[in-house]
Every structure is written in C-alpha cells, then in structure tokens.
Design an enzyme around this catalytic site. Structure first.
Site, PDB file in Angstrom:
ATOM      1  N   PHE A 225       0.861  -1.188   0.000  1.00  0.00           N
ATOM      2  CA  PHE A 225       0.000   0.000   0.000  1.00  0.00           C
ATOM      3  C   PHE A 225       0.896   1.236   0.000  1.00  0.00           C
ATOM      4  O   PHE A 225       1.901   1.277   0.712  1.00  0.00           O
ATOM      5  CB  PHE A 225      -0.883  -0.038   1.251  1.00  0.00           C
ATOM      6  CG  PHE A 225      -2.021   0.922   1.202  1.00  0.00           C
ATOM      7  CD1 PHE A 225      -3.122   0.672   0.398  1.00  0.00           C
ATOM      8  CD2 PHE A 225      -2.004   2.080   1.960  1.00  0.00           C
ATOM      9  CE1 PHE A 225      -4.189   1.562   0.354  1.00  0.00           C
ATOM     10  CE2 PHE A 225      -3.066   2.979   1.920  1.00  0.00           C
ATOM     11  CZ  PHE A 225      -4.161   2.722   1.113  1.00  0.00           C
TER      12      PHE A 225
ATOM     13  N   ASP B 201       1.516  -5.571   8.351  1.00  0.00           N
ATOM     14  CA  ASP B 201       0.349  -4.700   8.202  1.00  0.00           C
ATOM     15  C   ASP B 201      -0.861  -5.621   8.027  1.00  0.00           C
ATOM     16  O   ASP B 201      -0.932  -6.390   7.064  1.00  0.00           O
ATOM     17  CB  ASP B 201       0.554  -3.795   6.977  1.00  0.00           C
ATOM     18  CG  ASP B 201      -0.658  -2.920   6.644  1.00  0.00           C
ATOM     19  OD1 ASP B 201      -1.775  -3.274   7.048  1.00  0.00           O
ATOM     20  OD2 ASP B 201      -0.466  -1.902   5.951  1.00  0.00           O
TER      21      ASP B 201
ATOM     22  N   TYR C  33     -11.463   0.159  10.524  1.00  0.00           N
ATOM     23  CA  TYR C  33     -12.660   0.624   9.789  1.00  0.00           C
ATOM     24  C   TYR C  33     -13.077  -0.324   8.677  1.00  0.00           C
ATOM     25  O   TYR C  33     -14.091  -0.103   8.043  1.00  0.00           O
ATOM     26  CB  TYR C  33     -12.434   2.040   9.209  1.00  0.00           C
ATOM     27  CG  TYR C  33     -11.068   2.282   8.620  1.00  0.00           C
ATOM     28  CD1 TYR C  33     -10.724   1.775   7.377  1.00  0.00           C
ATOM     29  CD2 TYR C  33     -10.115   3.005   9.316  1.00  0.00           C
ATOM     30  CE1 TYR C  33      -9.458   1.996   6.843  1.00  0.00           C
ATOM     31  CE2 TYR C  33      -8.855   3.226   8.810  1.00  0.00           C
ATOM     32  CZ  TYR C  33      -8.528   2.721   7.564  1.00  0.00           C
ATOM     33  OH  TYR C  33      -7.275   2.927   7.055  1.00  0.00           O
ATOM     34  N   LYS C  34     -12.282  -1.382   8.436  1.00  0.00           N
ATOM     35  CA  LYS C  34     -12.654  -2.310   7.357  1.00  0.00           C
ATOM     36  C   LYS C  34     -13.497  -3.442   7.953  1.00  0.00           C
ATOM     37  O   LYS C  34     -14.652  -3.249   8.286  1.00  0.00           O
ATOM     38  CB  LYS C  34     -11.400  -2.832   6.675  1.00  0.00           C
ATOM     39  CG  LYS C  34     -10.535  -1.741   6.029  1.00  0.00           C
ATOM     40  CD  LYS C  34      -9.326  -2.353   5.361  1.00  0.00           C
ATOM     41  CE  LYS C  34      -8.316  -1.313   4.920  1.00  0.00           C
ATOM     42  NZ  LYS C  34      -8.781  -0.457   3.826  1.00  0.00           N
TER      43      LYS C  34
ATOM     44  N   ARG D  31     -12.806  -4.591  -7.138  1.00  0.00           N
ATOM     45  CA  ARG D  31     -12.631  -5.346  -5.883  1.00  0.00           C
ATOM     46  C   ARG D  31     -13.991  -5.646  -5.266  1.00  0.00           C
ATOM     47  O   ARG D  31     -14.844  -4.759  -5.170  1.00  0.00           O
ATOM     48  CB  ARG D  31     -11.872  -4.497  -4.852  1.00  0.00           C
ATOM     49  CG  ARG D  31     -10.412  -4.485  -4.966  1.00  0.00           C
ATOM     50  CD  ARG D  31      -9.716  -3.964  -3.710  1.00  0.00           C
ATOM     51  NE  ARG D  31     -10.382  -2.882  -2.986  1.00  0.00           N
ATOM     52  CZ  ARG D  31      -9.896  -2.310  -1.897  1.00  0.00           C
ATOM     53  NH1 ARG D  31      -8.744  -2.735  -1.391  1.00  0.00           N
ATOM     54  NH2 ARG D  31     -10.524  -1.333  -1.291  1.00  0.00           N
TER      55      ARG D  31
HETATM   56  C1  LIG Z   1      -2.817  -2.092   3.483  1.00  0.00           C
HETATM   57  C2  LIG Z   1      -3.055  -0.725   4.043  1.00  0.00           C
HETATM   58  N1  LIG Z   1      -2.090  -0.137   4.755  1.00  0.00           N
HETATM   59  C3  LIG Z   1      -2.245   1.104   5.259  1.00  0.00           C
HETATM   60  C4  LIG Z   1      -3.413   1.812   5.071  1.00  0.00           C
HETATM   61  C5  LIG Z   1      -3.530   3.205   5.624  1.00  0.00           C
HETATM   62  O1  LIG Z   1      -4.359   3.276   6.717  1.00  0.00           O
HETATM   63  P1  LIG Z   1      -4.623   4.645   7.534  1.00  0.00           P
HETATM   64  O2  LIG Z   1      -5.384   5.549   6.627  1.00  0.00           O
HETATM   65  O3  LIG Z   1      -5.438   4.220   8.706  1.00  0.00           O
HETATM   66  O4  LIG Z   1      -3.317   5.214   7.912  1.00  0.00           O
HETATM   67  C6  LIG Z   1      -4.462   1.224   4.349  1.00  0.00           C
HETATM   68  C7  LIG Z   1      -5.725   1.944   4.137  1.00  0.00           C
HETATM   69  O5  LIG Z   1      -6.667   1.486   3.551  1.00  0.00           O
HETATM   70  C8  LIG Z   1      -4.270  -0.076   3.804  1.00  0.00           C
HETATM   71  O6  LIG Z   1      -5.220  -0.669   3.082  1.00  0.00           O
END
Ligand SMILES: Cc1ncc(COP(=O)(O)O)c(C=O)c1O
Length: 410
Positions: free
Chosen positions: A125, A196, A221-222, A369
């Site tokens: 990400f 992560d 939040y997911k 997705r």
């Molecule tokens: C795999 C992954 N890492 C990091 C993040 C970032 O999260 P945050 O906005 O809570 O920092 C996300 C957000 O969707 C994500 O999907």
C-alpha cells in the site's frame, strides 16, 4: 452452476445468517465493500448515543475516571487481541495505521543497530511505502529501503537486513501471505518482522503468537466495522515490551501522566506506545462494533468467507467466460476475503454496479474489488451481484460517459 434457489437454500442453513441483523443495512443492498469501510452495527449506534449522552454530556470530565475513558485503548486492545491470536496486554488501540507503522518502524530499527536494510514489498500500500522511506531517513544512521518483488524475499534476506515490513493480505489482489512461514524465514536471517494487517483483521484467522510475530498494526474501519477513520491498533509481542521504544513519546505513554514529570519514563507494557489522549467517541464506536464478533470464531467466519468467494468466482467464470482476469489466487491458503477482477473498464463497471445497488470498489489501474464479509453478506447477494455484473457488461453500461471522470474516492 448453482441456481438462485440453491443460494437461498444455503442462506437458510447458514449458522451466521442471523448476524446480518446486527448491522444497519438496507435489506436490498448488496454490500461488497466491507473490505474498505465496514457498515454501522446496531451496537455501535447504541454505544455512541450512550457515550455522548451519558458519559460526555452528563458525566463530563468525571467520565475520564467513572467511565474508564483512560483505559479504553488497552481495554479495547484486549478485546481485539483474540482476533489476531495475541495475548492480553499485547495490543493497544490508538492513532491510525500509518502513524502506528511509523512508530514501529523507527522503534524496530533501533533494535537492530548493526544492520542497515529494510525490506518491503514494491506492491505494498502506498502509505506504507511513503512512511517506511521517511522513517528510514530519520533513523539516525544510513538505512536503505528495498521495495522488492515479494517472491524474491528469500534471496534478499541477507545479514544486513534489520526489518521486513509486509502487508499480510494484498490490498489490490487479495493475495494472502504465509504469516508463520515468512516470519520464520525473516527470523532465521536475524531480522525483525512487522506485519500490516489492514486487510486481515476480522477477515482471516491470525495467530501472531504461534507465528512468533514481533510487531503488527492494522486498522479498524474495514472488517472490524469501527467507522470511517476509526483508530488503528498496534501489536507488540510481550518479549519486546519494555525493550522497543515509542519514538513519539507523549504524556499518555508515561508511567505517571498526572505527575507531570519533566522526564519521560515509559509506562509498562504496550501503553508506552500511546502518545496522546484517547479518541473516546471513536473508541466507543469500535467497542460497540466488536460485539458483532462475540460468540463466533474466526474459523467459522473463514469457512463462510471462502464459500462466498468460491461461489463468486465460479459464477463469474461460468456467466462471463474470458471477460475478466481473476487476479486473486484460487488456492484457499493464498486468498484473503476479497476477490479482484481485472478489466480495462473496471472503473465504469464498479460505478454501474453501484448505480444498481451493488457496492464494490475500484483500484487503479484496472481492478474491480469485491469484499466478502461473512457477518452480513448472503449467498444470494453473491448470486444477484453476478447477475447485475452480467447485465452491466452485456449492456455496456460501464461505457456510460458519466463514468468517464473518476470521483475523488474510487
Ligand atoms: C494495506 C493498508 N495499509 C495502510 C493503510 C492506511 O491506513 P490509515 O489511513 O489508517 O493510515 C491502508 C488503508 O486502507 C491499507 O489498506
């Protein structure tokens, strides 16, 4: 190919079917985006009203003590811990995922001062990639970040590697990595492992204890349904507590915050990773949302999640042969709780589906997705979603000029 009646029959015998009632979802809505933003639970709505009315409006500042606000990050961390296989006292809820990764990256780099390389995944990400680069520059010594093809991890694991940071379920493809196997190989090379869990927590069974994971962080939040922008969580294995330092110390990670001492002394345990005042209302929302996981095991959720995604893949391949490229691995051991389909018109397809009440999302450049969240997705939803997908493609609804310009959030 399963019929609609057969899918309805599957819902009839599904032991999780009644759990959809815990969610505030319109009966006809087909929500396949809980991998991005989980829906509101009834419990969360009640908790929020009670927190605002009783604790904030009436209790006011007294609620820091009487309503246990101060302990909420670790108390809710303990509630969340079983979902990742952690022990009590190893998880804290605070900040957001990117911020927590920053803390853990800097903290972990300090534990391997004789080493100078961080390995991560080039397909990670983007936020993870930004933060690891930035933290490496601030580590106080030269650090090289190598964003590699994760398939080559074993070749890259030299004796200069301090830390490996990977996302357990790929946000785009839905591929799931081997938690225990990768962690063991990283440890064999003398490096530390940071995972992560954004797309894993509440979606797939996790066993950080059995896999000997050092550090992890995730969002709520997911699949945990904590609400838009809900706080993240951080896991520090007990053997590292009191050893790894929070690089962003604040008063609420101090051993005695209300002594207002001038020198920082970390609180014992994972509390040391708390920096600031807890976000009480957001924590209450998450606390309520976790009720949806009471009385159900991650293995039960996993079994239904795989049945839903298997059904989706089968129906798409039968009804639309050759139209999409399946990006998500077919093997259960390598599949998270989402299915990603590649198509040149992916953005328009998702928008046309949303217009029909089937909510998925688009990830650039060309991925549709679909998240399969067993607490509220029905087998018949999968059947109907594919029917809509067939219609969209056959009627070329995705080519509607209205979808030529992308919205800010896709
Ligand atoms: C795999 C992954 N890492 C990091 C993040 C970032 O999260 P945050 O906005 O809570 O920092 C996300 C957000 O969707 C994500 O999907």
């Amino acid at each position: 190919m399963p019929t609609r009646a057969e899918c309805l029959a599957l819902d009839q015998v599904d032991p999780l079917a009644s759990r959809r009632n815990n969610f505030v979802l319109a009966p006809e809505l087909i929500y396949l985006d809980g991998n991005s933003l989980g829906p509101l639970t009834r419990s969360t709505r009640e908790r929020l009203v009670a927190t605002v009315e009783n604790e904030w409006a009436t209790g006011l500042i007294r609620s820091w003590n009487s309503a246990g606000w101060m302990a909420a990050p670790t108390r809710i961390g303990d509630r969340l811990a079983p979902l990742i296989g952690a022990q009590p006292g190893e998880v804290v809820v605070a900040d957001t995922l990117t911020v927590l990764l920053a803390k853990l990256i800097l903290g972990a780099l300090d534990l391997r001062r004789d080493r100078s390389v961080v390995l991560t995944d080039v397909a990670n990400f983007h936020s993870d990639l930004y933060v690891v680069e930035a933290m490496a520059r601030r580590a106080g010594r030269p650090i090289t970040v190598r964003a590699i093809d994760r398939e080559t991890l074993d070749d890259e694991l030299g004796d200069d590697v301090a830390l490996v940071m990977l996302t357990h379920v790929d946000f785009r493809t839905g591929e799931m990595l081997d938690l225990a196997g990768v962690t063991a190989r990283v440890h064999d090379a003398g490096a530390l492992m940071l995972w992560d869990f954004a797309h894993s927590t509440g979606a797939v069974p996790l066993d950080v204890t059995g896999a000997d994971v050092d550090f992890a962080a995730g969002c709520s939040y997911k699949y945990l349904n904590g609400g838009p922008g809900a706080p993240g969580f951080l896991y520090v294995r007990s053997r590292w507590q009191g050893v790894i330092e929070n690089p962003l110390p604040g008063w609420l990670g101090h051993a005695r915050p209300f002594d207002f001492e001038l020198d920082y002394e970390p609180a014992p345990g994972v509390q040391a990773f708390v920096t600031s005042s807890p976000s009480v209302i957001a924590l209450a929302a998450l606390d309520g949302a976790l009720d949806a996981f009471e009385g159900v095991t991650m293995d039960e959720l996993r079994a239904k999640s795989l049945a839903l995604s298997d059904l989706f893949i089968e129906l798409v391949e039968e009804r639309l042969p050759g139209v999409f490229e399946l990006v998500t691995p077919r093997e259960h051991a390598r599949r998270g709780s989402q299915v990603a389909l590649r198509h040149d018109g992916a953005y328009g397809i998702i928008q046309a589906l949303i217009a029909r009440g089937v909510i998925g999302d688009f990830r650039a450049p060309d991925v549709c997705r679909f998240g399969f969240t067993p607490l509220y997705v029905r087998f018949v939803d999968v059947y109907d979603a594919v029917e809509h997908l067939v219609d969209v493609v056959q009627r070329a609804e995705h080519l509607d000029p209205a979808y030529a310009t992308r919205l800010a959030v896709t």
